[in-house]
Design an enzyme around this catalytic site. Structure first.
Site, mmCIF file in Angstrom:
data_model
loop_
_atom_site.group_PDB
_atom_site.id
_atom_site.type_symbol
_atom_site.label_atom_id
_atom_site.label_comp_id
_atom_site.label_asym_id
_atom_site.label_seq_id
_atom_site.Cartn_x
_atom_site.Cartn_y
_atom_site.Cartn_z
ATOM 1 N N PRO A 240 12.827 1.581 9.358
ATOM 2 C CA PRO A 240 13.169 2.969 9.589
ATOM 3 C C PRO A 240 12.438 3.727 10.827
ATOM 4 O O PRO A 240 11.285 2.364 10.955
ATOM 5 C CB PRO A 240 11.709 3.120 8.559
ATOM 6 C CG PRO A 240 11.344 1.848 7.472
ATOM 7 C CD PRO A 240 12.702 0.806 8.065
ATOM 8 N N VAL A 242 10.707 5.006 14.087
ATOM 9 C CA VAL A 242 9.870 6.345 14.144
ATOM 10 C C VAL A 242 10.012 5.782 15.779
ATOM 11 O O VAL A 242 10.396 4.985 16.489
ATOM 12 C CB VAL A 242 8.390 5.888 13.363
ATOM 13 C CG1 VAL A 242 7.666 6.770 14.636
ATOM 14 C CG2 VAL A 242 8.663 6.115 12.177
ATOM 15 N N ASP A 416 9.590 -0.307 14.182
ATOM 16 C CA ASP A 416 9.719 -0.347 12.714
ATOM 17 C C ASP A 416 8.557 0.028 11.587
ATOM 18 O O ASP A 416 7.536 -0.703 11.353
ATOM 19 C CB ASP A 416 9.935 -1.914 12.303
ATOM 20 C CG ASP A 416 10.873 -2.028 10.753
ATOM 21 O OD1 ASP A 416 10.520 -1.224 9.769
ATOM 22 O OD2 ASP A 416 11.645 -3.120 10.470
ATOM 23 N N HIS A 417 8.508 0.707 10.833
ATOM 24 C CA HIS A 417 7.317 2.159 10.284
ATOM 25 C C HIS A 417 7.454 0.503 9.193
ATOM 26 O O HIS A 417 5.822 1.189 8.272
ATOM 27 C CB HIS A 417 8.709 2.863 9.765
ATOM 28 C CG HIS A 417 6.909 3.828 9.541
ATOM 29 N ND1 HIS A 417 5.539 3.914 9.600
ATOM 30 C CD2 HIS A 417 6.626 5.208 9.325
ATOM 31 C CE1 HIS A 417 3.869 4.639 9.528
ATOM 32 N NE2 HIS A 417 5.117 5.103 9.756
ATOM 33 N N ARG A 418 8.011 -0.187 9.068
ATOM 34 C CA ARG A 418 8.025 -1.048 7.688
ATOM 35 C C ARG A 418 6.748 -1.896 8.689
ATOM 36 O O ARG A 418 5.521 -2.753 7.441
ATOM 37 C CB ARG A 418 8.681 -2.494 7.304
ATOM 38 C CG ARG A 418 9.441 -1.390 6.508
ATOM 39 C CD ARG A 418 10.919 -1.925 6.232
ATOM 40 N NE ARG A 418 11.906 -2.146 7.757
ATOM 41 C CZ ARG A 418 12.773 -3.819 7.722
ATOM 42 N NH1 ARG A 418 12.683 -4.230 6.556
ATOM 43 N NH2 ARG A 418 12.932 -3.935 8.921
#
Length: 445
Positions: A240, A242, A416-418
């Site tokens: 994901p 951002v 990576d928003h994880r």
């Protein structure tokens, strides 16, 4: 086709440096292949005479597929031929592998010796899947064949041309087999290509018409473009993304660069703004370790790296590649500048080793060299973040309440928003910006 050490499954034959009938020595470079990211030279594991080229240039073949046959003279025995990258023969006669781990077992058969009587094939042990048949030779060994009418038409031999001429032909979309060489021994020259392009095109070579708007040109998806497409699609639909943006006043950094260029240490070094960005990234990553990490889905773990394996996106004639500066965080500014210069020169020359294109932890892409201000870069698979550096230009800027002309650039960070929350991403980007606004701040960290 050998595995050149990066676990590839296929490669494209870019250039042949030999032809049927040529003599080769051990370790002589006889071909260049293009893997997913790099062009690699192939040395011959044998000394002998080239019997046949089994794959034409521009063709992509699987690892383990025979690509060349070399006739070797064995002491006290008739001359023998062996398919390149062949597996050991049934009589346990050793055949040298080229590089990497060699071919898949059972993928290649040994060619019959010249003058030997044909023997019935021995039954092979059962395998899970039957290997693909060896391709037909590209050119017969200096012999001519007859066509269906019995006329002595020559075989479709591999055209002779030097690598720069082959590249020019590829860029112009010219099939070298349609060009008559004027050089010694029929070698195709640059002048031959120019004469070919100026000649009237045959009707059958004209581009297919599409309505009334013009023609079209099609090229197979392969090499660097194929690898890049697979990587960005995998990244875009797995991590994901951002993206955050920051405008930075780099006036002081550019002034520092001018001062350093006048010193003895940096006089002969290509000191670019990218070196300052690389140093700022390494310093900021030490304060935000989440940026220099990897999400391991299979293990259910986050992997944090001790050092920054810094990737630098480089545009080359074959497409985008990302070579790495190893342990970049351990280098000072002078060493980073030298590493960047060597990295870019090697990449543009197409000499980047496959091992230098893997196992990165963070990437910088300099879109400013194209005059672009900003963008939303896509993560390299397995990395937590990527920083895009926009064009550095003179811009109206407010300084101490007064309007002034300053040197400014845009930074854009995708993460990576994880792995990285908005807080960590913002802190990292802000730290990079602060270091580029006031490079002396690095002394306090």
């Amino acid at each position: 086709m050998p595995d050149v050490g990066e676990g590839l499954t296929e490669a494209e034959v870019v250039t042949w440096h030999v032809g049927p009938g040529d003599t080769v020595t051990v370790n002589q470079i006889f071909a260049e292949i293009e893997t997913a990211k790099a062009v690699v030279e192939l040395p011959s594991p044998w000394a002998g005479k080239v019997d046949a080229l089994l794959v034409e240039t521009g063709r992509t073949v699987d690892v383990g597929t025979p690509i060349i046959a070399i006739e070797t003279a064995e002491a006290g025995a008739p001359a023998a031929t062996a398919a390149h990258a062949a597996a050991p023969a049934a009589d346990d006669e050793a055949v040298a592998n080229l590089v990497g781990y060699g071919p898949r077992a059972g993928s290649v058969t040994r060619r019959a010796r010249r003058g030997a009587s044909a023997a019935p094939p021995q039954a092979a042990p059962p395998t899970p899947a039957a290997p693909a048949p060896a391709p037909e030779p590209v050119a017969a060994p200096a012999a001519s064949t007859t066509n269906g009418n019995g006329s002595g038409a020559p075989s479709d031999a591999v055209p002779l041309a030097k690598p720069p001429v082959r590249k020019l032909a590829k860029d112009l979309g010219i099939d070298l087999r349609a060009v008559t060489g004027s050089g010694a021994g029929g070698v195709i020259t640059r002048a031959d290509l120019e004469a070919h392009t100026s000649a009237p095109a045959a009707p059958q070579r004209a581009a297919a018409s599409v309505g009334r708007s013009g023609g079209e040109r099609r090229e197979p998806i392969r090499g660097v473009r194929k690898a890049t497409a697979a990587a960005v699609v995998s990244s875009a639909f797995t991590a994901p993304h951002v993206t955050e943006f920051l405008a930075v006043d780099v006036t002081e950094t550019m002034a520092l660069r001018d001062r350093l260029r006048a010193t003895r240490e940096y006089r002969d070094v290509k000191l670019t703004p990218l070196a300052f960005v690389a140093k700022a990234v390494c310093l900021a990553a030490a304060r935000t370790p989440d940026i220099n990490a990897r999400w391991d889905e299979a293990a259910g773990e986050i992997v944090y790296y001790d050092h920054v394996q810094l990737g630098i996106a480089a545009a080359t004639p074959r497409g985008l590649i990302v070579p790495k500066i190893r342990d970049a965080d351990t280098l000072n500014l002078l060493e980073l500048a030298g590493a960047l210069s060597e990295l870019t020169d090697t990449a543009r020359a197409g000499k980047t080793a496959p091992a230098e294109l893997t196992n990165g932890t963070f990437t910088i892409t300099n879109i400013g060299v194209f005059g672009v201000d900003t963008g939303t870069p896509i993560l390299n698979p397995g990395e937590a973040a990527i920083l895009a550096v926009g064009a550095i230009k003179q811009t109206p800027w407010v300084v101490d309440g007064e309007l002034a002309v300053r040197t400014v650039c845009q930074l854009s960070l995708s993460f990576d928003h994880r792995l990285v929350d908005g807080e960590q991403g913002s802190i990292f980007l802000s730290d990079v910006g602060k270091l580029l606004t006031d490079p002396g701040l690095a002394l306090t960290w």
